[in-house]
Design an enzyme around this catalytic site. Structure first.
Site, PDB file in Angstrom:
ATOM      1  CB  VAL A   1      34.101  45.685  31.398  1.00 29.52           C
ATOM      2  CG1 VAL A   1      32.018  45.690  31.234  1.00 29.52           C
ATOM      3  CG2 VAL A   1      34.063  46.508  29.804  1.00 29.52           C
ATOM      4  CB  CYS A   2      31.573  44.038  34.503  1.00 26.35           C
ATOM      5  SG  CYS A   2      29.569  43.156  35.534  1.00 26.35           S
ATOM      6  CB  THR A   3      32.277  40.278  37.935  1.00 21.80           C
ATOM      7  OG1 THR A   3      31.689  39.873  36.328  1.00 21.80           O
ATOM      8  CG2 THR A   3      31.026  40.682  37.884  1.00 21.80           C
TER       9      THR A   3
END
Length: 226
Positions: A100-102
């Site tokens: 998720v995300c970074t």
């Protein structure tokens, strides 16, 4: 069916990157969620409260679903060989390797995104290419067993997509209904291309993000080819 979800927990994690998909996974029949870190001491999140790991790297079961959330702390993991080795080992036996995300940058630093399409938060998106990934702007991107989610809230969509694949669409819809996941935001500013997004904020955020993170990503990229 038993489903072991192993989520990597680390200091300065963006808590919704972790807790959003974990909430979805916890609703699936037979799911067991494990929060893995080096030890069992509480881990401070990016919003000031702590989350307690449930298992150490050493004692974690083999994941059916490996989850790597993001946050500024994810970039510290790029130079943490024990954490990267844990991700690599878990990824080898997992049905789905997710971020998720970074958290995508952790997968990249572990060598898991080379030649694969992937997504991440819009402010860091372009830097994925440094780790051999093919950046794709989408809420959820799948390439083989690797499934990456965009920024923060996209983790819920990613988890529902995984649920539909590993179980069936009906099970995923049931989890969505139970969580009343029916986004109706009061503003249309959730991505840089949305009409109410502030262009100045977009420019400043991208600039600050690259200034803070790019060198760590470049060092991780050098180690991949070293």
């Amino acid at each position: 069916m038993t489903l072991d979800v192993v989520a990597v927990l680390f200091p300065n994690v963006t808590q919704l990157d972790l807790t959003g998909p974990v909430q979805v996974f916890s609703r699936l029949p037979g799911a067991r969620v494990h929060l893995a870190w080096r030890d069992d001491a509480p881990v401070l999140t990016d919003v000031g409260f702590s989350i307690v790991p449930t298992v150490s790297f050493e004692d974690a079961p083999q994941a059916d679903v490996l989850l790597v959330p993001g946050g500024q702390g994810a970039f510290d993991l790029l130079e943490d060989e024990s954490a990267l080795d844990f991700v690599r080992r878990q990824a080898r036996g997992a049905q789905c390797v997710t971020s998720v995300c970074t958290g995508a940058f952790v997968l990249g630093a572990a060598g898991l995104l080379t030649g694969r399409r992937a997504t991440t938060h819009w402010a860091s998106h372009a830097m994925l290419e440094l780790l051999g990934a093919i950046p794709e702007r989408a809420r959820v991107v799948r390439d083989g067993p690797v499934i990456t989610g965009g920024g923060v809230t996209a983790g819920i969509d990613m988890a529902l997509s995984v649920a539909a694949e590993l179980y069936d669409p009906e099970t995923a819809r049931s989890a969505q209904l139970a969580l009343e996941y029916d986004p109706q935001p009061p503003f249309d500013a959730g991505r840089p291309d949305r009409p109410e997004a502030d262009p100045a904020q977009v420019r400043e955020t991208i600039s600050a993000t690259h200034s803070r993170r790019e060198q760590a990503v470049r060092r991780a990229a050098e180690r991949l080819v070293g």
